[in-house]
Write a protein that holds these residues in place. Structure first.
Motif, PDB file in Angstrom:
ATOM      1  N   GLN A 228      -8.328  10.751   3.109  1.00 25.00           N
ATOM      2  CA  GLN A 228      -6.984  10.165   3.483  1.00 25.00           C
ATOM      3  C   GLN A 228      -7.112   8.763   3.714  1.00 25.00           C
ATOM      4  OE1 GLN A 228      -6.737  12.597   7.136  1.00 25.00           O
ATOM      5  NE2 GLN A 228      -5.696  14.453   6.045  1.00 25.00           N
ATOM      6  N   LEU A 229      -7.963   7.792   4.152  1.00 21.37           N
ATOM      7  CA  LEU A 229      -8.054   6.716   4.210  1.00 21.37           C
ATOM      8  C   LEU A 229      -8.253   5.794   2.769  1.00 21.37           C
ATOM      9  CD1 LEU A 229     -10.632   6.064   7.132  1.00 21.37           C
ATOM     10  CD2 LEU A 229      -8.274   5.395   7.132  1.00 21.37           C
ATOM     11  N   ALA A 230      -8.917   6.453   1.822  1.00 25.64           N
ATOM     12  CA  ALA A 230      -8.919   6.120   0.522  1.00 25.64           C
ATOM     13  C   ALA A 230      -7.646   6.210  -0.193  1.00 25.64           C
ATOM     14  CB  ALA A 230     -10.032   7.224  -0.030  1.00 25.64           C
ATOM     15  N   PHE A 231      -7.002   7.297   0.282  1.00 24.59           N
ATOM     16  CA  PHE A 231      -5.482   7.468  -0.234  1.00 24.59           C
ATOM     17  C   PHE A 231      -4.778   6.502   0.253  1.00 24.59           C
ATOM     18  CE2 PHE A 231      -1.036   8.752   0.330  1.00 24.59           C
ATOM     19  CZ  PHE A 231      -0.857   9.161  -1.069  1.00 24.59           C
ATOM     20  N   LEU A 232      -4.503   6.132   1.415  1.00 29.09           N
ATOM     21  CA  LEU A 232      -3.916   5.071   1.931  1.00 29.09           C
ATOM     22  C   LEU A 232      -4.257   3.615   1.627  1.00 29.09           C
ATOM     23  CD1 LEU A 232      -4.024   6.441   5.722  1.00 29.09           C
ATOM     24  CD2 LEU A 232      -1.910   6.649   4.141  1.00 29.09           C
ATOM     25  N   GLY A 233      -5.671   3.421   1.132  1.00 29.31           N
ATOM     26  CA  GLY A 233      -5.850   2.144   0.739  1.00 29.31           C
ATOM     27  C   GLY A 233      -5.514   1.984  -0.621  1.00 29.31           C
ATOM     28  N   ALA A 234      -5.524   3.284  -1.381  1.00 25.64           N
ATOM     29  CA  ALA A 234      -5.053   3.051  -2.673  1.00 25.64           C
ATOM     30  C   ALA A 234      -3.612   2.850  -2.779  1.00 25.64           C
ATOM     31  CB  ALA A 234      -5.375   4.395  -3.347  1.00 25.64           C
ATOM     32  N   GLY A 237      -2.989  -0.806  -2.234  1.00 23.84           N
ATOM     33  CA  GLY A 237      -3.414  -1.749  -3.102  1.00 23.84           C
ATOM     34  C   GLY A 237      -2.405  -1.591  -4.534  1.00 23.84           C
ATOM     35  N   MET A 238      -1.880  -0.319  -4.735  1.00 21.23           N
ATOM     36  CA  MET A 238      -0.980  -0.316  -5.812  1.00 21.23           C
ATOM     37  C   MET A 238       0.354  -1.041  -5.658  1.00 21.23           C
ATOM     38  SD  MET A 238      -1.280   3.757  -6.573  1.00 21.23           S
ATOM     39  CE  MET A 238       0.007   4.005  -7.728  1.00 21.23           C
ATOM     40  N   ILE A 239       0.773  -1.035  -4.455  1.00 18.29           N
ATOM     41  CA  ILE A 239       2.160  -1.598  -4.066  1.00 18.29           C
ATOM     42  C   ILE A 239       1.871  -3.186  -4.377  1.00 18.29           C
ATOM     43  CG2 ILE A 239       3.848  -2.124  -2.417  1.00 18.29           C
ATOM     44  CD1 ILE A 239       3.499   0.881  -1.451  1.00 18.29           C
ATOM     45  N   GLN A 285      -2.795  -1.379 -16.008  1.00 18.76           N
ATOM     46  CA  GLN A 285      -4.238  -1.431 -15.873  1.00 18.76           C
ATOM     47  C   GLN A 285      -4.673  -2.041 -14.313  1.00 18.76           C
ATOM     48  OE1 GLN A 285      -2.527  -2.394 -18.777  1.00 18.76           O
ATOM     49  NE2 GLN A 285      -3.361  -0.351 -19.629  1.00 18.76           N
ATOM     50  N   ARG A 286      -3.796  -2.939 -14.170  1.00 19.18           N
ATOM     51  CA  ARG A 286      -4.151  -3.828 -12.823  1.00 19.18           C
ATOM     52  C   ARG A 286      -3.682  -2.788 -11.534  1.00 19.18           C
ATOM     53  NH1 ARG A 286      -4.298  -8.274  -9.765  1.00 19.18           N
ATOM     54  NH2 ARG A 286      -2.683  -8.704  -8.177  1.00 19.18           N
ATOM     55  N   SER A 291      -5.618   0.260  -7.544  1.00 19.99           N
ATOM     56  CA  SER A 291      -5.544   1.658  -6.620  1.00 19.99           C
ATOM     57  C   SER A 291      -6.951   2.279  -6.444  1.00 19.99           C
ATOM     58  CB  SER A 291      -4.651   2.638  -7.259  1.00 19.99           C
ATOM     59  OG  SER A 291      -5.178   2.800  -8.492  1.00 19.99           O
ATOM     60  N   GLY A 292      -7.774   2.173  -7.448  1.00 14.25           N
ATOM     61  CA  GLY A 292      -9.180   2.836  -7.450  1.00 14.25           C
ATOM     62  C   GLY A 292      -9.999   1.945  -6.582  1.00 14.25           C
ATOM     63  N   PHE A 293      -9.936   0.496  -6.933  1.00 19.05           N
ATOM     64  CA  PHE A 293     -10.608  -0.484  -6.139  1.00 19.05           C
ATOM     65  C   PHE A 293     -10.518  -0.143  -4.735  1.00 19.05           C
ATOM     66  CE2 PHE A 293     -11.792  -4.243  -4.356  1.00 19.05           C
ATOM     67  CZ  PHE A 293     -12.739  -4.839  -4.912  1.00 19.05           C
ATOM     68  N   ASN A 294      -9.251  -0.009  -4.371  1.00 16.91           N
ATOM     69  CA  ASN A 294      -8.922   0.005  -2.927  1.00 16.91           C
ATOM     70  C   ASN A 294      -9.421   1.235  -2.207  1.00 16.91           C
ATOM     71  OD1 ASN A 294      -6.895  -2.425  -1.450  1.00 16.91           O
ATOM     72  ND2 ASN A 294      -6.811  -2.550  -3.677  1.00 16.91           N
ATOM     73  N   ALA A 295      -9.168   2.406  -2.887  1.00 14.53           N
ATOM     74  CA  ALA A 295      -9.573   3.667  -2.627  1.00 14.53           C
ATOM     75  C   ALA A 295     -11.250   3.511  -2.408  1.00 14.53           C
ATOM     76  CB  ALA A 295      -9.345   4.803  -3.566  1.00 14.53           C
ATOM     77  N   CYS A 296     -12.068   3.222  -3.161  1.00 14.83           N
ATOM     78  CA  CYS A 296     -13.522   3.068  -3.170  1.00 14.83           C
ATOM     79  C   CYS A 296     -13.745   1.967  -2.017  1.00 14.83           C
ATOM     80  CB  CYS A 296     -13.993   2.436  -4.644  1.00 14.83           C
ATOM     81  SG  CYS A 296     -13.963   3.576  -5.688  1.00 14.83           S
ATOM     82  N   PHE A 297     -13.043   0.873  -1.910  1.00 14.48           N
ATOM     83  CA  PHE A 297     -13.242  -0.443  -0.938  1.00 14.48           C
ATOM     84  C   PHE A 297     -13.355   0.383   0.479  1.00 14.48           C
ATOM     85  CE2 PHE A 297     -12.432  -3.468   2.173  1.00 14.48           C
ATOM     86  CZ  PHE A 297     -13.447  -4.435   1.847  1.00 14.48           C
TER      87      PHE A 297
END
Length: 312
Positions: A228-234, A237-239, A285-286, A291-297
């Motif tokens: 869930q934290l990964a989703f919130l981070g993604a 990041g997307m926005i 792409q950005r 979004s993937g970067f922030n989810a992983c991070f």
């Protein structure tokens, strides 16, 4: 013992029940019992530990989504006709070494500075709006990190765009044509992109955690699961990525250009050649990358913080 007012507003504990609504209500109280980083003995992270956690999470995130970043750079630099051409070029990990060498210390400085300043500001200004304090801490963190990030970004993107075959060749070519100052080509463009991004991303992530906790976990921030934290981070990041894409296009063109240029020249060139739509180049792409970067991070970051906090 109950968490202090500062630790409650921090909202990052995995060990004690902290309600999202309390982050604002209890955070308005005086922090008389809080002292420096020692907010909750045996639980708080030191500055050095925040550095370590930020570096580890950054390394994992960069590695996970690096190929997407390469494609985005090629599209924005104008070296590829489209997504298919960018993929056909192959070598999607070109520039990875330079990225890792700059991104690890960048993550250490940004999040070490952010977490330390966040605690300090919450303690010193208990009546100030929490979001404003998060924003100030985020800006301070990014300014510290930008000094080590820029040289690696310059070399990485010049290799990704096909201007040089390797990091070493890019370094030699950049120094030969522009001297050491060439390694900071596009610095102000990078700061202009990353400061707004970080100022949006981190306060948004903190706000998302509070809202999610209030809605789904009975207000308990530490009850939010890693995925869930990964989703919130993604989402954060997307926005942030979409809103700052025009500045990213400008920064990429500055860094990948073999000729000396200015922000004004780049902006004018994009408008004349592609119109306003040119500033949306590489946006999918950005957004996908970040979004993937922030989810992983954030999943690694929060897990590592929880682990270190438990060791403390």
């Amino acid at each position: 013992p109950q968490p202090t007012a500062t630790s409650v507003r921090d909202g990052s504990s995995f060990n004690q029940p902290i309600k999202g609504s309390e982050l604002k209500s209890q955070g308005q109280a005086s922090n008389q019992n809080a002292g420096g980083d020692n907010l909750r003995p045996g639980v708080s992270l030191t500055w050095q530990q925040n550095l370590l956690v930020g570096g580890i999470a950054r390394a994992v995130a960069v590695t996970s989504v690096f190929p997407v970043d390469t494609i985005k750079t090629r599209l924005q630099a104008g070296g590829s006709g489209g997504l298919g051409d960018a993929l056909k070029e192959g070598k999607l990990f070109n520039g990875y070494g330079a990225a890792l060498a700059s991104q690890i210390p960048y993550g250490m400085l940004v999040f070490g500075t952010y977490e330390t300043n966040k605690v300090f500001l919450l303690k010193e200004f208990p009546d100030a709006p929490t979001t404003l304090l998060y924003l100030v801490a985020a800006v301070a963190g990014d300014l510290a990190g930008s000094l080590v990030l820029t040289p690696g970004e310059v070399l990485k993107q010049r290799v990704q765009a096909g201007g040089f075959p390797s990091i070493l060749a890019a370094l030699k070519g950049t120094l030969a044509s522009s001297g050491p100052a060439g390694l900071y080509t596009g610095y102000f463009g990078l700061v202009a992109r990353d400061l707004p991004f970080r100022a949006i991303q981190l306060p948004l992530y903190e706000a998302f955690k509070i809202a999610f906790a209030d809605r789904f976990t009975s207000g308990l921030v530490e009850a939010i699961r890693p995925e869930q934290l990964a989703f919130l981070g993604a989402a954060a990041g997307m926005i942030s990525a979409a809103l700052t894409n025009p500045v990213d296009v400008t920064k990429t063109k500055l860094m990948t250009s073999s000729k000396k240029s200015t922000v004004g020249n780049v902006v004018t060139g994009v408008l004349m050649e592609q119109g306003i739509a040119g500033f949306a180049a590489g946006m999918p792409q950005r957004v996908g990358f970040l979004s993937g970067f922030n989810a992983c991070f954030f999943i690694v970051y929060e897990f590592a913080r929880s682990f270190v906090r438990g060791q403390n």
